[in-house]
Design an enzyme around this catalytic site. Structure first.
Site, short mmCIF file in Angstrom:
data_model
loop_
_atom_site.label_atom_id
_atom_site.label_comp_id
_atom_site.label_asym_id
_atom_site.label_seq_id
_atom_site.Cartn_x
_atom_site.Cartn_y
_atom_site.Cartn_z
N ARG A 191 0.81 -1.22 0.00
CA ARG A 191 0.00 0.00 0.00
C ARG A 191 0.84 1.28 0.00
NH1 ARG A 191 -2.39 -4.18 1.65
NH2 ARG A 191 -0.57 -4.47 2.97
N THR A 192 1.82 1.36 0.90
CA THR A 192 2.58 2.60 1.01
C THR A 192 3.37 2.87 -0.27
OG1 THR A 192 2.76 2.27 3.39
CG2 THR A 192 4.23 3.89 2.41
N LYS B 40 26.21 -4.20 -1.26
CA LYS B 40 27.67 -4.13 -1.32
C LYS B 40 28.26 -3.41 -0.10
CE LYS B 40 27.26 -3.69 -6.35
NZ LYS B 40 27.53 -2.81 -7.52
N ARG C 261 11.57 3.65 3.38
CA ARG C 261 11.18 2.67 4.41
C ARG C 261 12.41 1.83 4.75
NH1 ARG C 261 5.87 -1.03 4.44
NH2 ARG C 261 5.09 1.01 5.09
N HIS D 252 5.42 5.71 11.54
CA HIS D 252 4.92 5.67 10.16
C HIS D 252 4.01 6.90 10.02
CE1 HIS D 252 3.70 4.39 6.33
NE2 HIS D 252 3.30 3.14 6.58
#
Length: 329
Positions: free
Chosen positions: A62-63, A90, A111, A139
């Site tokens: 969703r986000t 890396k 995120r 959030h």
């Protein structure tokens, strides 16, 4: 509507601690305008030529997709990066990653599984960053869309230029309040309101709201109570905000199994409550088994409206932070 708004332009969006009621009013007015624009015109060109970088080091449906859709609905472009496709594999630091990506874009959405990483990344940047979830931290955009949904959908909630009027409501937060960054952000957002709702925190003892957030609520004089009894809490709830038990945050399967399935919201539970006829049932999704699918047809089920509102609120955030001309909507 006109823009830019000095309350939002060029700002990072990292925590609900940074908002005030004037900012919320501007955001919600803009989100309502975005919703009306999509209903009539589908798209706008106010962010043409702007580029968003979506950087997701944890899974998201969703986000990530709503930010992608939000930017494209406003005429902008999107580049996407995951941990598996980035030089993090890396050993590249998050600071180097975001400093490189801001060379190619105008705004970043991040995120990350580690609490505090969004603020760490933002400190290395010149362009704005939006926190899309940092581990068990916050959030903030989910909390913003959740509050917008309450104000839009509940008949006793109001948003005015003087502030949000939610003091006639009881907001019941149910489930994993320890690990759930969405409920952490909602609680922090509520502390910014002059007329906040009463909070009822319902969870197993092992999943209770972190003490520092309860302290913030107390200092802000937000009315609240805590319990583990969902059946007793349900009849008073005006908004029931359900969260899943977050399996990925537990150290062992045994610890998760001890609290999994603690609460189930289904048609029988709502009838037995009884739940109020105008109660909103919300959930940030994804769900596991904490809301039965037999609730989906209930007119009080608001979680898919909540998801749609996520796009409008994120459209508003992108436009405001990037200083778009809203008169051109």
């Amino acid at each position: 509507m006109t823009s830019p708004s000095p309350l939002w332009t060029g700002k990072h969006v990292l925590s609900c601690d940074q908002f005030d009621e004037a900012m919320l009013h501007v955001l919600f007015e803009t989100a309502s305008a975005m919703k009306a624009m999509v209903a009539t015109k589908r798209k706008s060109a106010i962010l043409t030529g702007r580029v968003l970088a979506n950087i997701f080091y944890e899974p998201s449906t969703r986000t990530m997709c709503s930010f992608d859709a939000a930017m494209k609905r406003l005429g902008g472009d999107v580049i996407s990066v995951s941990e598996s496709s980035s030089s993090a594999k890396k050993g590249e630091t998050i600071e180097d990653t975001v400093r490189c990506l801001e060379c190619y874009c105008d705004i970043l959405v991040l995120r990350h599984p580690v609490k505090g990483t969004a603020a760490q990344a933002a400190s290395a940047m010149k362009k704005p960053l939006i926190n899309a979830g940092d581990g068990v931290g916050e959030h903030p955009t989910q909390a913003l869309l959740d509050l917008f949904t309450v104000v839009s959908a509940h008949p006793r909630a109001k948003s005015t230029a003087e502030g949000l009027q939610l003091d006639s409501l009881t907001l019941t937060l149910l489930g994993d309040l320890k690990h759930g960054r969405t409920v952490h952000s909602i609680a922090r957002l509520v502390t910014k309101l002059s007329r906040p709702p009463t909070l009822h925190l319902v969870s197993p003892a092992l999943l209770s709201m972190p003490a520092e957030i309860c302290d913030e609520l107390s200092k802000a004089n937000v009315p609240m109570q805590a319990s583990d009894d969902f059946a007793a809490a349900l009849p008073a709830a005006d908004v029931l905000y359900v969260t899943r038990v977050q399996k990925e945050r537990f150290a062992t399967e045994a610890e998760y199994a001890a609290v999994a399935g603690s609460y189930v919201v289904n048609a029988a539970a709502l009838a037995a409550g009884p739940a109020k006829p105008d109660m909103l049932i919300m959930h940030p999704l994804p769900r596991v088994d904490e809301i039965s699918t037999d609730v989906d047809a209930d007119p009080r089920a608001t979680y898919f409206i909540e998801m749609e509102n996520g796009m409008y609120v994120r459209m508003a955030l992108l436009a405001l932070v990037l200083g778009a001309d809203l008169s051109a909507l």
